[in-house]
Scaffold this motif. Structure first.
Motif, mmCIF file in Angstrom:
data_model
loop_
_atom_site.group_PDB
_atom_site.id
_atom_site.type_symbol
_atom_site.label_atom_id
_atom_site.label_comp_id
_atom_site.label_asym_id
_atom_site.label_seq_id
_atom_site.Cartn_x
_atom_site.Cartn_y
_atom_site.Cartn_z
ATOM 1 N N GLN A 1 0.880 -1.179 -0.108
ATOM 2 C CA GLN A 1 0.117 -0.108 -0.235
ATOM 3 C C GLN A 1 0.867 0.849 0.032
ATOM 4 O O GLN A 1 2.503 1.140 0.329
ATOM 5 N N GLN A 2 0.201 2.331 -0.634
ATOM 6 C CA GLN A 2 1.409 3.661 -1.035
ATOM 7 C C GLN A 2 1.317 4.269 0.707
ATOM 8 O O GLN A 2 0.482 4.168 1.370
ATOM 9 N N LYS A 3 2.276 4.770 1.012
ATOM 10 C CA LYS A 3 2.813 5.454 2.308
ATOM 11 C C LYS A 3 2.062 6.644 2.075
ATOM 12 O O LYS A 3 2.015 7.481 0.607
ATOM 13 N N GLY A 4 1.424 7.092 3.119
ATOM 14 C CA GLY A 4 1.234 8.736 3.049
ATOM 15 C C GLY A 4 -0.098 8.734 2.197
ATOM 16 O O GLY A 4 -0.819 10.012 2.428
ATOM 17 N N MET B 1 -2.415 7.859 5.382
ATOM 18 C CA MET B 1 -2.181 8.113 6.903
ATOM 19 C C MET B 1 -0.603 7.263 6.401
ATOM 20 O O MET B 1 0.015 7.188 6.041
ATOM 21 N N ASN B 2 0.304 8.651 7.229
ATOM 22 C CA ASN B 2 1.776 8.446 7.091
ATOM 23 C C ASN B 2 2.031 7.220 8.179
ATOM 24 O O ASN B 2 3.036 6.479 7.475
ATOM 25 N N HIS B 3 2.066 6.820 9.408
ATOM 26 C CA HIS B 3 2.318 6.428 10.286
ATOM 27 C C HIS B 3 1.884 6.268 11.587
ATOM 28 O O HIS B 3 0.622 7.239 11.931
ATOM 29 N N VAL B 4 1.317 5.091 12.408
ATOM 30 C CA VAL B 4 0.595 4.956 13.543
ATOM 31 C C VAL B 4 1.933 4.988 14.342
ATOM 32 O O VAL B 4 3.049 4.127 14.457
ATOM 33 N N GLY B 5 1.774 5.494 15.567
ATOM 34 C CA GLY B 5 2.904 5.934 16.858
ATOM 35 C C GLY B 5 2.123 4.355 17.871
ATOM 36 O O GLY B 5 1.221 4.756 18.167
ATOM 37 N N PHE C 1 9.370 0.684 11.157
ATOM 38 C CA PHE C 1 9.568 0.043 10.139
ATOM 39 C C PHE C 1 7.787 0.025 9.674
ATOM 40 O O PHE C 1 7.053 0.802 9.810
ATOM 41 N N PHE C 2 8.436 -1.026 8.439
ATOM 42 C CA PHE C 2 7.202 -0.995 7.448
ATOM 43 C C PHE C 2 6.400 -2.592 8.152
ATOM 44 O O PHE C 2 7.207 -3.749 7.611
ATOM 45 N N GLU D 1 6.037 3.567 13.576
ATOM 46 C CA GLU D 1 6.758 4.433 14.832
ATOM 47 C C GLU D 1 6.607 4.193 15.397
ATOM 48 O O GLU D 1 5.455 3.873 17.058
ATOM 49 N N VAL D 2 8.077 2.721 16.465
ATOM 50 C CA VAL D 2 7.587 2.395 18.065
ATOM 51 C C VAL D 2 9.124 3.696 18.583
ATOM 52 O O VAL D 2 9.960 4.098 18.101
#
Length: 123
Positions: A65-68, A71-75, A109-110, A118-119
């Motif tokens: 799936q294309q980033k952004g 959604m950009n990321h889940v923290g 990580f993806f 994001e961790v």
């Protein structure tokens, strides 16, 4: 003024078992609910008492799936960043973007479907 927080995030993934296992291992979460989704497919809710990820699958391949979009990321907040990174690597995923700035250390990580996480660790 009302107060609030994120209660859940719903993510479409190719393999809900694999994704649920990752978050149970990485974050110590539990399966809260599992069942058929309203419009077909299956959902697993994995998380804590007040927050969770709703992992949804419709049986299709969602890898890459294309980033952004949108959604950009889940923290994700953890108490041991090094142990979390080892678990991500053990799952066959590749950590990147290591950094250390307020409020804590982090890496990204993806997952298998191209969803970025994001961790972060505050301690």
């Amino acid at each position: 003024m009302p107060k609030g927080r994120i209660e859940h995030v719903n993510l479409t993934v190719s393999d809900i078992e694999r994704s649920a296992d990752l978050f149970r291992e990485l974050l110590g979460w539990q399966q809260r609910w599992r069942g058929m989704a309203q419009r077909g497919g299956e959902t697993i809710h994995v998380g804590e008492a007040d927050t969770y990820l709703a992992l949804y699958t419709d049986g299709k391949d969602h890898a890459g799936q294309q980033k952004g979009k949108p959604m950009n990321h889940v923290g994700l907040l953890v108490d041991d960043l090094d142990a979390a990174e080892q678990m991500v690597v053990a799952a066959g995923l590749e950590p990147f973007g290591h950094d250390d700035y307020e409020p804590g250390r982090r890496f990204y990580f993806f997952d298998w479907d191209g969803i970025e996480f994001e961790v972060v660790c505050y301690g």
